[in-house]
Structures are given as structure tokens and as C-alpha cells.
Design a protein around this motif. Structure first.
Motif, PDB file in Angstrom:
ATOM      1  N   VAL A   1      15.447   1.641  11.619  1.00 10.49           N
ATOM      2  CA  VAL A   1      14.228   2.219  11.067  1.00 10.49           C
ATOM      3  C   VAL A   1      13.302   1.077  10.655  1.00 10.49           C
ATOM      4  N   LYS A   2      12.218   0.915  11.396  1.00  6.50           N
ATOM      5  CA  LYS A   2      11.233  -0.115  11.062  1.00  6.50           C
ATOM      6  C   LYS A   2      10.394   0.390   9.882  1.00  6.50           C
ATOM      7  N   VAL A   3      10.490  -0.328   8.770  1.00 10.96           N
ATOM      8  CA  VAL A   3       9.901   0.115   7.515  1.00 10.96           C
ATOM      9  C   VAL A   3       8.740  -0.792   7.117  1.00 10.96           C
ATOM     10  N   ALA A   4       7.663  -0.179   6.633  1.00 10.30           N
ATOM     11  CA  ALA A   4       6.555  -0.908   6.021  1.00 10.30           C
ATOM     12  C   ALA A   4       6.224  -0.235   4.699  1.00 10.30           C
ATOM     13  N   ILE A   5       5.610  -0.985   3.786  1.00  8.83           N
ATOM     14  CA  ILE A   5       5.260  -0.432   2.481  1.00  8.83           C
ATOM     15  C   ILE A   5       3.838  -0.819   2.117  1.00  8.83           C
ATOM     16  N   ILE A   6       3.133   0.133   1.534  1.00  9.80           N
ATOM     17  CA  ILE A   6       1.779  -0.107   1.036  1.00  9.80           C
ATOM     18  C   ILE A   6       1.826   0.016  -0.482  1.00  9.80           C
ATOM     19  N   GLY A   7       1.543  -1.082  -1.165  1.00 11.78           N
ATOM     20  CA  GLY A   7       1.558  -1.076  -2.621  1.00 11.78           C
ATOM     21  C   GLY A   7       2.886  -1.536  -3.175  1.00 11.78           C
ATOM     22  N   VAL A   8       2.942  -2.749  -3.726  1.00  8.50           N
ATOM     23  CA  VAL A   8       4.193  -3.272  -4.280  1.00  8.50           C
ATOM     24  C   VAL A   8       3.973  -3.721  -5.727  1.00  8.50           C
ATOM     25  N   GLY A   9       3.349  -2.832  -6.490  1.00  6.68           N
ATOM     26  CA  GLY A   9       3.198  -3.058  -7.927  1.00  6.68           C
ATOM     27  C   GLY A   9       4.444  -2.606  -8.659  1.00  6.68           C
ATOM     28  N   ALA A  10       4.247  -1.956  -9.810  1.00  9.98           N
ATOM     29  CA  ALA A  10       5.368  -1.580 -10.655  1.00  9.98           C
ATOM     30  C   ALA A  10       6.373  -0.694  -9.933  1.00  9.98           C
ATOM     31  N   ARG A  11       5.906   0.216  -9.084  1.00 12.46           N
ATOM     32  CA  ARG A  11       6.784   1.166  -8.407  1.00 12.46           C
ATOM     33  C   ARG A  11       7.220   0.647  -7.027  1.00 12.46           C
ATOM     34  N   GLY A  12       6.251   0.216  -6.257  1.00 17.25           N
ATOM     35  CA  GLY A  12       6.551  -0.167  -4.881  1.00 17.25           C
ATOM     36  C   GLY A  12       7.449  -1.375  -4.754  1.00 17.25           C
ATOM     37  N   SER A  13       7.383  -2.303  -5.709  1.00 17.98           N
ATOM     38  CA  SER A  13       8.230  -3.496  -5.617  1.00 17.98           C
ATOM     39  C   SER A  13       9.708  -3.124  -5.682  1.00 17.98           C
ATOM     40  N   GLY A  14      10.035  -2.138  -6.506  1.00  8.77           N
ATOM     41  CA  GLY A  14      11.414  -1.668  -6.565  1.00  8.77           C
ATOM     42  C   GLY A  14      11.843  -1.004  -5.275  1.00  8.77           C
TER      43      GLY A  14
ATOM     44  N   LEU B   1      14.989  -0.723  -0.348  1.00  9.15           N
ATOM     45  CA  LEU B   1      14.981  -0.402   1.086  1.00  9.15           C
ATOM     46  C   LEU B   1      15.540  -1.557   1.905  1.00  9.15           C
ATOM     47  N   ALA B   2      15.202  -2.780   1.516  1.00 11.56           N
ATOM     48  CA  ALA B   2      15.656  -3.956   2.274  1.00 11.56           C
ATOM     49  C   ALA B   2      17.165  -4.092   2.260  1.00 11.56           C
ATOM     50  N   SER B   3      17.824  -3.487   1.251  1.00  9.26           N
ATOM     51  CA  SER B   3      19.278  -3.608   1.121  1.00  9.26           C
ATOM     52  C   SER B   3      20.046  -2.560   1.907  1.00  9.26           C
ATOM     53  N   ILE B   4      19.349  -1.578   2.457  1.00  6.86           N
ATOM     54  CA  ILE B   4      20.021  -0.442   3.098  1.00  6.86           C
ATOM     55  C   ILE B   4      20.278  -0.727   4.567  1.00  6.86           C
TER      56      ILE B   4
ATOM     57  N   ILE C   1      16.681   7.124   4.785  1.00  5.71           N
ATOM     58  CA  ILE C   1      17.093   6.305   5.938  1.00  5.71           C
ATOM     59  C   ILE C   1      18.255   6.973   6.669  1.00  5.71           C
ATOM     60  N   GLU C   2      19.189   7.542   5.929  1.00  5.44           N
ATOM     61  CA  GLU C   2      20.332   8.219   6.547  1.00  5.44           C
ATOM     62  C   GLU C   2      19.873   9.381   7.420  1.00  5.44           C
ATOM     63  N   CYS C   3      18.937  10.177   6.920  1.00  2.23           N
ATOM     64  CA  CYS C   3      18.440  11.322   7.688  1.00  2.23           C
ATOM     65  C   CYS C   3      17.717  10.869   8.959  1.00  2.23           C
ATOM     66  N   LEU C   4      16.922   9.817   8.864  1.00  2.00           N
ATOM     67  CA  LEU C   4      16.209   9.319  10.041  1.00  2.00           C
ATOM     68  C   LEU C   4      17.180   8.742  11.070  1.00  2.00           C
TER      69      LEU C   4
END
Length: 470
Positions: A67-80, A85-88, A413-416
């Protein structure tokens, strides 16, 4: 399953077949200069699904080995989210976008630790669009201010990616309809990231309800009580933009943490029942203005000048199509202990949270008293949700609101990767989030009930209840 009989439910659905379309003829929402109430006409459930569009209620996307993942917004919520996600297993992190360079590079470092090499975009308000075009992700996670959720999710789906959006999924009914239409037209998931549905207590109660412990369900209560006035002093973070939302809007702006689990207990928009009407009232708006006037550490001096319109607490009552009731409360202002009061009541008793307690005939020793503490834990051990049994210890280790964040991301990720339906569909995200604009309109009209749109266009009646995932 809850014990509504098949015969009774079929009869009810037959009489209801024409009702949801009629109930959802909202027309235009009234204007009010002191609120953010929507004024343009919005679609209703009578609008036909576009030719070739797919109903996404039980939709299964093609299997993805990676699953190729991208994220928009890595402030207080997105950074977590980025770090988890990177660990899965099965994730290939391809892109990170944020306006602020230091935030983008901090998340890049967290992701690189797991062997990923994402492209990083910052300093350009359209950098996320460039990221979509250049990295071609399979899944985009959006953790940005509320006003950007809909346009970013829609653009992500149109680019070929599944969209996963922080709560609420959008702030207006029109945006929600647009997200539904694009999801159906593109065959791409659009899921709201309601993490509370993955809490231990919420999963436990879902399992108990599915096993018929409560019998027929009657009533639910769902609250989000979180003293967050201090966010006005947190710099370039959540409070820097949410404060203006609280100032101009008066209703329940953040309903889904409490409401999502209750809605899934009741199988709302999933074959059994759906939202009907909502009536809403807000208290006077006092707390935030007073806090701003006293504070010497505000992120912006403009906060002292704001004329706060949003009541310190909002209380709404929802009546479902079957006649069940749900009380929904929201308060992010009053200085009081945190609570996600979570209660589901059936003919056999009650399951409740904050604090955790149970009173059910045949299960607890005396229904005049709550089973709490060790007695609650003994009952929980018998009915623990299989998903929590499988992943609970790992999720607690990985963290994120006690592990619920990790469990949610893992399941996505599991469902995808397994080509399974998601645990939350686009219609649920829109239905739960619709409490926001509908409560605003109800408050303006002194509590007049507002009708929920049927985002499924009647197909909720054939949508499968959420399974107890092992």
C-alpha cells in the motif's frame, strides 16, 4: 446480533421504504449572520446515483500487496499517524506534505527509521497536489484543518487514491454529498478516521451488543467533553485555526468520537436503522471569551477581539427511523474532567463508559448496582472483542490514545491488503459528521428538529452490519 425479529424488521423496512427519501428533503439551510450555517441548497436523498457509480457500503477495493501511502498534514495529529503507518507491514511510504518545513522534515525522519524513502513537500500551499501527481499513492491520509478535508479528499480520490480523513469528515452537507458522489464515481474509499471505534471499551460493548446481551436496543448516549481552551496558547497548532471555528459556529462541531461507536452498536445505516431527526440546543457562550481576556499567552491577540458565538456546551437529541433515541453532548470549553461518556441501553440493561460500568440482567449480580472495577474486568474477559484479543497488546505498545490510533491504522492497511470492506464507510462518516451542520441549524431555529440526509440513497437497508473481526 440484536434481537429485532426478522419479520418485524422486514415489515418496518417496507413501511420505511419511501420515508427516508421524503425525510431528507432538507432544501436550503437558513442564513444567520452570527453562524456558519450553510445557505446554499444541498442535494437530498432523492438525487439519483450517477450512471456507472458504485454503492460503497460493502465495497471491496482490489487487493494491494503493498500500500503506497502519502500523508497531508503532519502537525499534532498527522505526525503520529505518519510514524505509526510507517511501522505497519505492507506499507510503502511515498509522500509527506506540510506547509511547515520543520514539521515535514521531522516526520520524514520518523518514517525513514522504518526504511522508507518518501518525497517531502513543504512551503507551498499546493504542494500536496504536486505530491499526488508525482508519487501516485494508493492511500492518502489527511490530517489538516477542517475546511480542507473535503477538497483534499476529493482531489485524492480523483487522483486514484483512497482517502482517509480526520474528523469530522467535512463541515457542510454539500461537501459531504460531493465526497459521496466522488467516492461512488471513482470506486475509491473515503473513510473518516474515527479512532474511538477502536477503543477497548467500545469494541467490547460492540461485541456484547452483537451477542444479544442487551436484547433490543432502545437508547444511547455519546459525549465528547475535553477542556481545550489552552489550545489558544499553543502556537501554530490546532487552536490557531479551531479557535475561529468556535467563534463563528454554534452547534456540536465535533460529534463523532462519542457518536461513532453508538451508531455502530445500533447498526445505523447498516441494514437495521438510520438517523431520522435531530434537535439541538447550546448554552450561552462565556468560557472561551473569558479565558482569552485573562490569558497573557495567546497565540494571536485577535483571540481577545473575537465575539464567540459557539455555546460552551451543546446538547442534541437524535431520533432514529425506528424510534430509538441518542443524546449527544459536546463541550471543549468548560474546565472539567475529560469524558467520552459512552452508553448503550437495551431491554436487558446498560453498558456504559467513563467510568466503565455494566448493569445487565443475568450477567451482573444485581441490576440495582453497577458492576465496576474487578467485576467489570471479569465480564470484559468473557466478552473481549476478538480484534482486541489479537492486537490489543501490540496497539498499547504502539500507542496513540491508548492504542486505538494504531489499531485503526492497522485495520485500514489490513483491509486494503486483504481486499476486505473497511470498518467504516463513506456514508457513516458523512452521517455522523452531519450532526455538525444540522445542530447549527437547529440551534438557530430554537431547537426545531432537522432531518438527516440519506447519503446512501436508500441502500443502507441492504448494507451489512459491521462484522466482529477476528
Amino acid at each position: 446480533m440484536t434481537s429485532t425479529t426478522t419479520t418485524a424488521r422486514r415489515g418496518f423496512l417496507h413501511t420505511l421504504s419511501g420515508l427516508t427519501a421524503g425525510l431528507a428533503s432538507l432544501g436550503s439551510l437558513s442564513a444567520n449572520a452570527q453562524t456558519n450555517v450553510q445557505t446554499k441548497p444541498v442535494k437530498t436523498s432523492s438525487a439519483k446515483r450517477a450512471a456507472g457509480a458504485k454503492y460503497m457500503g460493502d465495497f471491496v477495493a482490489p487487493k494491494l500487496d503493498k500500500v503506497k501511502v502519502a500523508i497531508i498534514g503532519v502537525g499534532a495529529r498527522g505526525s503520529g499517524h505518519a510514524a505509526q503507518l510507517a511501522s505497519i507491514e505492507g506499507v510503502q511510504f511515498v509522500g509527506i506534505a506540510d506547509l511547515v518545513e520543520v514539521r515535514a522534515k521531522k516526520s520524514e525522519a520518523a518514517v525513514v527509521k522504518f526504511g522508507h524513502t518518501p518525497k517531502v513537500y513543504f512551503g507551498d500551499e499546493n504542494g500536496w497536489r504536486t505530491m499526488l501527481a508525482e508519487t501516485k499513492p494508493d492511500a492518502v491520509f489527511i490530517a489538516t484543518p477542517w475546511s480542507t478535508h473535503a477538497p483534499m479528499a476529493i482531489a485524492s480520490m480523483k487522483s486514484g487514491a483512497h482517502a482517509f480523513v480526520e474528523v469530522p469528515i467535512a463541515t457542510t452537507l454539500q461537501e459531504m454529498w460531493d465526497m459521496v458522489d466522488v467516492s461512488e464515481a471513482t470506486g475509491r474509499h473515503c473513510m473518516m478516521l474515527e479512532n474511538v471505534n477502536y477503543g477497548r471499551e467500545e469494541l467490547l460493548y460492540l461485541n456484547m451488543v452483537r451477542q444479544g446481551v442487551l436484547g433490543d436496543l432502545l437508547h444511547g448516549e455519546a459525549s465528547y467533553i475535553h477542556a481545550l481552551r489552552f489550545q489558544m496558547e499553543n502556537g501554530d497548532s490546532t487552536g490557531s485555526w479551531r479557535t475561529f471555528e468556535y467563534a463563528k459556529r454554534n452547534g456540536n462541531l465535533y460529534p463523532t468520537h462519542g457518536l461513532g461507536p453508538v451508531a455502530q452498536y445500533m447498526n445505523l445505516a447498516r441494514g437495521e436503522d438510520t438517523f431520522g431527526r435531530i434537535s439541538s440546543f447550546s448554552t450561552p457562550a462565556k468560557g472561551r471569551a473569558a479565558y482569552a481576556q485573562k490569558s497573557t499567552k495567546l497565540t494571536s491577540p485577535k483571540f481577545k477581539e473575537l465575539d464567540f458565538k459557539g455555546g460552551d456546551q451543546n446538547t442534541s437529541i437524535i431520533k432514529t427511523a425506528m424510534g430509538r433515541t441518542i443524546m449527544v453532548q459536546w463541550d471543549e470549553t468548560t474546565p472539567r474532567p475529560y469524558s467520552r461518556h459512552n452508553m448503550i441501553m437495551g431491554v436487558n440493561g446498560v453498558l456504559a463508559g467513563f467510568p466503565n460500568r455494566i448493569s445487565v440482567e443475568g450477567i451482573t449480580s444485581n441490576y440495582h448496582n453497577w458492576a465496576e472495577g474487578k467485576e467489570w474486568e471479569a465480564i470484559a474477559a468473557k466478552y473481549e472483542h476478538p480484534l482486541y484479543v489479537r492486537l490489543g497488546e501490540l496497539s498499547k505498545k504502539m500507542g496513540g490514545h491508548g492504542g486505538m490510533d494504531f489499531l485503526m491504522l492497522y485495520r485500514i492497511i489490513e483491509c486494503l491488503r486483504k481486499a476486505e470492506p473497511l470498518d467504516q464507510n463513506v456514508y457513516e462518516g458523512c452521517l455522523w459528521s452531519a450532526v455538525g451542520p444540522l445542530s447549527e441549524k437547529s440551534v438557530v431555529e430554537d431547537g426545531n428538529s432537522q432531518v438527516f440526509p440519506d447519503f446512501t440513497r436508500g441502500d443502507w437497508k441492504t448494507t451489512s452490519p459491521l462484522k466482529i473481526i477476528a
